[in-house]
Write an enzyme that holds these catalytic residues in place. Sequence first.
Site, PDB file in Angstrom:
ATOM      1  N   GLY A   1      43.922   2.579  74.014  1.00 23.20           N
ATOM      2  CA  GLY A   1      42.949   3.330  74.809  1.00 23.20           C
ATOM      3  C   GLY A   1      43.390   3.473  76.251  1.00 23.20           C
ATOM      4  O   GLY A   1      44.102   4.408  76.593  1.00 23.20           O
TER       5      GLY A   1
ATOM      6  N   SER B   1      50.008   1.899  71.166  1.00 28.63           N
ATOM      7  CA  SER B   1      49.582   2.721  72.288  1.00 28.63           C
ATOM      8  C   SER B   1      49.344   1.859  73.533  1.00 28.63           C
ATOM      9  O   SER B   1      50.246   1.154  73.971  1.00 28.63           O
ATOM     10  CB  SER B   1      48.343   3.531  71.899  1.00 28.63           C
ATOM     11  OG  SER B   1      48.141   4.588  72.801  1.00 28.63           O
ATOM     12  N   TYR B   2      48.116   1.850  74.098  1.00 29.72           N
ATOM     13  CA  TYR B   2      47.889   1.028  75.285  1.00 29.72           C
ATOM     14  C   TYR B   2      47.961  -0.465  74.953  1.00 29.72           C
ATOM     15  O   TYR B   2      48.059  -1.305  75.849  1.00 29.72           O
ATOM     16  CB  TYR B   2      46.553   1.362  75.948  1.00 29.72           C
ATOM     17  CG  TYR B   2      46.469   0.794  77.354  1.00 29.72           C
ATOM     18  CD1 TYR B   2      47.072   1.462  78.422  1.00 29.72           C
ATOM     19  CD2 TYR B   2      45.845  -0.419  77.613  1.00 29.72           C
ATOM     20  CE1 TYR B   2      47.045   0.934  79.700  1.00 29.72           C
ATOM     21  CE2 TYR B   2      45.810  -0.962  78.882  1.00 29.72           C
ATOM     22  CZ  TYR B   2      46.412  -0.280  79.929  1.00 29.72           C
ATOM     23  OH  TYR B   2      46.403  -0.815  81.190  1.00 29.72           O
TER      24      TYR B   2
ATOM     25  N   ASP C   1      56.294  11.474  67.858  1.00 33.46           N
ATOM     26  CA  ASP C   1      55.175  11.306  68.793  1.00 33.46           C
ATOM     27  C   ASP C   1      55.572  11.867  70.157  1.00 33.46           C
ATOM     28  O   ASP C   1      56.585  11.476  70.723  1.00 33.46           O
ATOM     29  CB  ASP C   1      54.839   9.819  68.914  1.00 33.46           C
ATOM     30  CG  ASP C   1      53.773   9.535  69.962  1.00 33.46           C
ATOM     31  OD1 ASP C   1      52.923  10.424  70.201  1.00 33.46           O
ATOM     32  OD2 ASP C   1      53.789   8.432  70.525  1.00 33.46           O
TER      33      ASP C   1
ATOM     34  N   HIS D   1      52.276   9.110  66.418  1.00 34.16           N
ATOM     35  CA  HIS D   1      51.866   8.047  67.341  1.00 34.16           C
ATOM     36  C   HIS D   1      51.314   6.826  66.619  1.00 34.16           C
ATOM     37  O   HIS D   1      51.574   5.689  67.010  1.00 34.16           O
ATOM     38  CB  HIS D   1      50.811   8.619  68.291  1.00 34.16           C
ATOM     39  CG  HIS D   1      50.453   7.723  69.429  1.00 34.16           C
ATOM     40  ND1 HIS D   1      51.355   7.358  70.396  1.00 34.16           N
ATOM     41  CD2 HIS D   1      49.283   7.129  69.765  1.00 34.16           C
ATOM     42  CE1 HIS D   1      50.755   6.575  71.291  1.00 34.16           C
ATOM     43  NE2 HIS D   1      49.498   6.415  70.921  1.00 34.16           N
TER      44      HIS D   1
END
Length: 494
Positions: free
Chosen positions: A89, A188-189, A418, A471
């Site tokens: 996020g 991701s984050y 991605d 991703h």
Amino acid sequence: MEKPRLMFLIIILLCMLCCFININTEAAPQGSLVTSLPGFSGSFPSKHYAGYVTIDGGDSQPSKNLYYYFVASEKNPSVDPVVLWLNGGPGCSSFDGFVYEQGPFNFDAAKQEGELPTLHLNPYSWSKVSSIIYLDSPAGVGFSYSANTSNYETGDLQTAFDTHLFLLKWFEQFPEFVGNEFYIAGESYAGVYVPTLASDVDKGNKSGVKPVINFKGYMVGNGVCDRSFDGNALVPFTHGMGLISDQLYKSAEVECKGNYYNYSSSNCGLALNKIEKALHGLNIYDILEPCYHNPNTSSELPESFKQLGTSNDKSLSVRKRMFGRAWPYRAPVKDGLIPLWPQLLESVHVPCIDDGVATVWLNNKQVRKAIHADPESGEWSLCTGNLRYYHNAGSMISYHKNLTASGYRVLIYSGDHDMCVPFTGTQAWTESLGYKIVDEWRSWISSDQVAGYIQGYANNFTFLTIKGAGHTVPEYKPRESLEFYSRWLQGQTI
């Protein structure tokens, strides 16, 4: 007389062993046991638990209630690794991974409005070879909550601190898993979440914090790491993939002088704007996939999407979504307050999103009751806009260096299609660590086919790509993902 006495002793020993096994397997809090799920018929292949671990909010603030869903290994939970899974996020629920990626079920969208999705067992669930804790973190995300919303102002360092507390209390509630090997994973984050948490776990173990977590290593998929490497990755990636022309690439290279994320030249900005126009309309999470177009954002879909059988009120069969991701074009994570996705979408329309299946299922009253989600947590959404989240841990490169120096195993993997966190940036920063190459760049094989490429470094550090994945790697390549995951956990050659 000796034979009956021997038999008696054997029976006593067997009874004691049975009691021990019973205690060992039933140590988990039975009030957290999930016995059934709406939308699924049949028996679970392993035990599921869900509920809350409460941690101190600090500074006399109300406590934080962190929600988890735990899937015991389908193989041998008493000895198989325990893995903590974190979505990114920041501010996105780890049910993203549970519903759409490597969770125990595959979800089929409801055929009629008002019905629930149908769940089927996922043959490529990562619970085939490990136990997995899906954690909503930090407080304010998913089903995790606090009575005082001031707890929703947080950042990298506080999130790592809180998650470490969660783990210590979770292992107290599930003591039968304390001896199992423990790994941290995310995407991701979570490229920030994972190393910062790993650092706190490492420090806690070294300082004698109890219980001692049997921490062995971590893995990060398409994760953020360093704003310079991440910010400069997009332009070379799009050129290499044939998405921009040589002319556009050379113009940006000359005007920006290799700095595409923190430029001051107006000519560089113009060159990058031309590139962004060329990329408009692509699914940035997998450049090979079409986009889902929300019917509320457009009165008419392009003819090409109509030919795919898509209409304004019907999504594509493959769910692709924006939430849970890292950033839009040319915006690497910088220090300070980070705008969350719901806030970004107030001013920016980004296509290719659809998280309807998870939203419908997780906001159903019967589902929430079955998984022990408190009504106080409010409506579930994949990514919250309630946080004030600060990126205050800086570059992750120093974290990776310190952790590998401490002997932990590390796998950094990238779906190579991605465009959100391109593999070009990840490949560059992994190489920048300067570790000796011990397994030179080569393909890795799954079902007799090239599944991607791998480069192994000293200090148990590995970089791996997954061919054709986007991703969220397990969503696109579930079979290949389970294969590299299981091999890596077992210490086998990928």
